[in-house]
Design a protein around this motif. Sequence first.
Motif, PDB file in Angstrom:
ATOM      1  N   MET B   1      59.687  33.198  46.942  1.00 29.87           N
ATOM      2  CA  MET B   1      58.707  33.229  45.756  1.00 29.87           C
ATOM      3  C   MET B   1      58.185  34.645  45.600  1.00 29.87           C
ATOM      4  O   MET B   1      58.392  35.372  46.606  1.00 29.87           O
ATOM      5  CB  MET B   1      57.463  32.327  45.586  1.00 29.87           C
ATOM      6  N   LYS B   2      57.720  35.041  44.366  1.00 34.49           N
ATOM      7  CA  LYS B   2      57.406  36.319  44.194  1.00 34.49           C
ATOM      8  C   LYS B   2      56.024  36.598  45.001  1.00 34.49           C
ATOM      9  O   LYS B   2      55.382  35.705  45.447  1.00 34.49           O
ATOM     10  CB  LYS B   2      57.178  36.553  42.569  1.00 34.49           C
ATOM     11  N   PHE B   4      52.267  37.868  44.832  1.00 28.04           N
ATOM     12  CA  PHE B   4      51.169  38.420  43.847  1.00 28.04           C
ATOM     13  C   PHE B   4      50.264  39.053  44.825  1.00 28.04           C
ATOM     14  O   PHE B   4      49.874  38.948  45.974  1.00 28.04           O
ATOM     15  CB  PHE B   4      50.440  37.165  43.498  1.00 28.04           C
ATOM     16  N   GLN B   5      49.895  40.056  44.202  1.00 27.42           N
ATOM     17  CA  GLN B   5      48.517  40.878  44.649  1.00 27.42           C
ATOM     18  C   GLN B   5      47.445  40.003  44.928  1.00 27.42           C
ATOM     19  O   GLN B   5      46.810  39.638  43.402  1.00 27.42           O
ATOM     20  CB  GLN B   5      48.331  42.026  43.825  1.00 27.42           C
ATOM     21  N   TYR B   6      46.759  39.785  45.817  1.00 26.46           N
ATOM     22  CA  TYR B   6      45.518  39.167  45.831  1.00 26.46           C
ATOM     23  C   TYR B   6      44.228  40.056  45.344  1.00 26.46           C
ATOM     24  O   TYR B   6      44.140  41.278  45.691  1.00 26.46           O
ATOM     25  CB  TYR B   6      45.266  38.416  47.130  1.00 26.46           C
ATOM     26  N   HIS B   7      43.375  39.607  44.667  1.00 26.08           N
ATOM     27  CA  HIS B   7      42.295  40.239  44.161  1.00 26.08           C
ATOM     28  C   HIS B   7      40.916  39.589  44.463  1.00 26.08           C
ATOM     29  O   HIS B   7      40.927  38.089  44.623  1.00 26.08           O
ATOM     30  CB  HIS B   7      42.301  40.381  42.576  1.00 26.08           C
ATOM     31  N   PRO B   9      37.516  37.727  43.340  1.00 29.89           N
ATOM     32  CA  PRO B   9      37.020  37.024  42.129  1.00 29.89           C
ATOM     33  C   PRO B   9      36.363  38.223  40.981  1.00 29.89           C
ATOM     34  O   PRO B   9      36.628  38.059  39.817  1.00 29.89           O
ATOM     35  CB  PRO B   9      36.206  35.884  42.410  1.00 29.89           C
ATOM     36  N   ILE B  12      38.809  40.569  39.625  1.00 30.53           N
ATOM     37  CA  ILE B  12      39.788  39.841  38.557  1.00 30.53           C
ATOM     38  C   ILE B  12      38.762  39.783  37.216  1.00 30.53           C
ATOM     39  O   ILE B  12      39.492  40.145  36.180  1.00 30.53           O
ATOM     40  CB  ILE B  12      40.320  38.389  38.962  1.00 30.53           C
ATOM     41  N   GLU B  15      38.700  43.351  35.880  1.00 30.41           N
ATOM     42  CA  GLU B  15      39.791  43.881  35.307  1.00 30.41           C
ATOM     43  C   GLU B  15      40.036  43.138  33.827  1.00 30.41           C
ATOM     44  O   GLU B  15      40.489  43.697  33.015  1.00 30.41           O
ATOM     45  CB  GLU B  15      41.073  43.604  36.318  1.00 30.41           C
ATOM     46  N   SER B  16      39.805  41.899  34.269  1.00 28.81           N
ATOM     47  CA  SER B  16      40.125  41.154  32.654  1.00 28.81           C
ATOM     48  C   SER B  16      39.176  41.300  31.627  1.00 28.81           C
ATOM     49  O   SER B  16      39.558  41.710  30.427  1.00 28.81           O
ATOM     50  CB  SER B  16      39.742  39.373  32.919  1.00 28.81           C
ATOM     51  N   THR B  19      40.643  44.687  30.139  1.00 29.39           N
ATOM     52  CA  THR B  19      41.751  44.251  29.136  1.00 29.39           C
ATOM     53  C   THR B  19      41.251  43.882  27.870  1.00 29.39           C
ATOM     54  O   THR B  19      41.892  44.313  26.754  1.00 29.39           O
ATOM     55  CB  THR B  19      42.610  43.261  30.081  1.00 29.39           C
ATOM     56  N   ILE B  20      40.092  42.836  27.967  1.00 30.72           N
ATOM     57  CA  ILE B  20      39.710  42.421  26.727  1.00 30.72           C
ATOM     58  C   ILE B  20      39.117  43.394  25.758  1.00 30.72           C
ATOM     59  O   ILE B  20      39.511  43.481  24.621  1.00 30.72           O
ATOM     60  CB  ILE B  20      38.582  41.191  27.027  1.00 30.72           C
ATOM     61  N   HIS B  44      37.171  35.551  27.436  1.00 32.08           N
ATOM     62  CA  HIS B  44      37.558  35.516  28.480  1.00 32.08           C
ATOM     63  C   HIS B  44      38.064  34.074  29.086  1.00 32.08           C
ATOM     64  O   HIS B  44      39.032  33.741  29.649  1.00 32.08           O
ATOM     65  CB  HIS B  44      36.340  36.025  29.626  1.00 32.08           C
ATOM     66  N   ALA B  47      41.085  33.252  26.093  1.00 28.87           N
ATOM     67  CA  ALA B  47      42.388  34.030  26.133  1.00 28.87           C
ATOM     68  C   ALA B  47      42.527  34.250  24.475  1.00 28.87           C
ATOM     69  O   ALA B  47      43.838  34.321  23.963  1.00 28.87           O
ATOM     70  CB  ALA B  47      43.550  33.725  26.778  1.00 28.87           C
TER      71      ALA B  47
END
Lengths: 218, 218
Positions: B1-2, B4-7, B9, B12, B15-16, B19-20, B44, B47
């Motif tokens: 499996m790919k 994922f970079q863990y972040h 909370p 996250i 960053e969210s 982005t918004i 948030h 979406a």
Amino acid sequence: MKHFQYHLPTDIERESMATIARELGQMGAVIPEENEAVVKRVIHTTADFEYAKNLVFTPQAVSHALSAMKDRPVIITDTNMALAGINKPALEQVGGKVHCFMADADVAEMARENGTTRATAAIDKAVALYPKAIFACGNAPTALIRLAQLMEEKGVRPSLIIGVPVGFVNVVESKEEILALAEEKGVSAIVARGRKGGSNVAAAICNALLYEAVGRRL
Amino acid sequence: MKHFQYHLPTDIERESMATIARELGQMGAVIPEENEAVVKRVIHTTADFEYAKNLVFTPQAVSHALSAMKDRPVIITDTNMALAGINKPALEQVGGKVHCFMADADVAEMARENGTTRATAAIDKAVALYPKAIFACGNAPTALIRLAQLMEEKGVRPSLIIGVPVGFVNVVESKEEILALAEEKGVSAIVARGRKGGSNVAAAICNALLYEAVGRRL
């Protein structure tokens, strides 16, 4: 103030579903009959017709899901909000249970010890107790990522994965990952592609399946 | 499996939100600064960038709402799902409480006696106990309609009305009605125009206000 016509709740739901069906038709949406109840209930919950194309189903996901829902299902949610949204009388009628382990003290402890999110630790706890549960994830991509790891590395095979986290970081990728893996391993999954989803969507999908399982008629 | 970079909370969430904010800018959305936290948190949660234009605020609604949220607020929700979604540590920090009366036996009894929905009866119960509460309605247009009646006929003046039911029958109209009446009576309201909304949106608006009230920083 204006006068509103009062309706019975079931009348409102019937009228809403008819509106949704009509507008899906106008959009030219082609939804396989077996998926219709799920798609329509998610749109009923969100008033968002994008779910007509966002929701994807592994082959025969709904018929497998219905078998699971009829047989004393255990549903695991990743938020108390999704848990609160699941229809308890319908769940009781099929002899089912729903659990959310996110706020458990032992999950917080495990997450701290292992340096993971609580969602990851909650999946570990759930899989240890109920490896064949229905996993309804409307919030945490790390829950889906952990489930994927356990499917790949430990041979875990849930009855159904409802993969509908919402958000902007790792969300799109975690849903594509679980969908591909579910298809590869022959596990049933219902996934909301893209950023959209949520606890309300996870609960709506569970309820659509539960209502079909108990033969609820409007 | 790919991989994922863990972040964390909080990372996250930061960053969210970035982005918004960036995508709102690209859309050319003009959101008054005082409303930004609410609009961004609803996006948030869903979406769904349509909320950038759907959410409407009476004048100074957010500053009035913040005063209410800082002063031992009582929040009334119209679903247990919205109640479950409200951040309890933040609510506790401001000395607040949240109640949902929808499933109460006396509410069911009152609804049966008066031939109303349970949502109507639950508003009657809430207004009798807490006439100055914050009313967060994410589900039932009849809750908003009843609140409007009590404002008009009995002089009820809530601290804040969060009017965000979702749906296809009476929903759009009930939200327009409460918005117009709130403006007329000088009551603060935050309303999601159109069909969209939901328990998750109601909870997100409460949380945005609570986080501002307690000075939460990401």
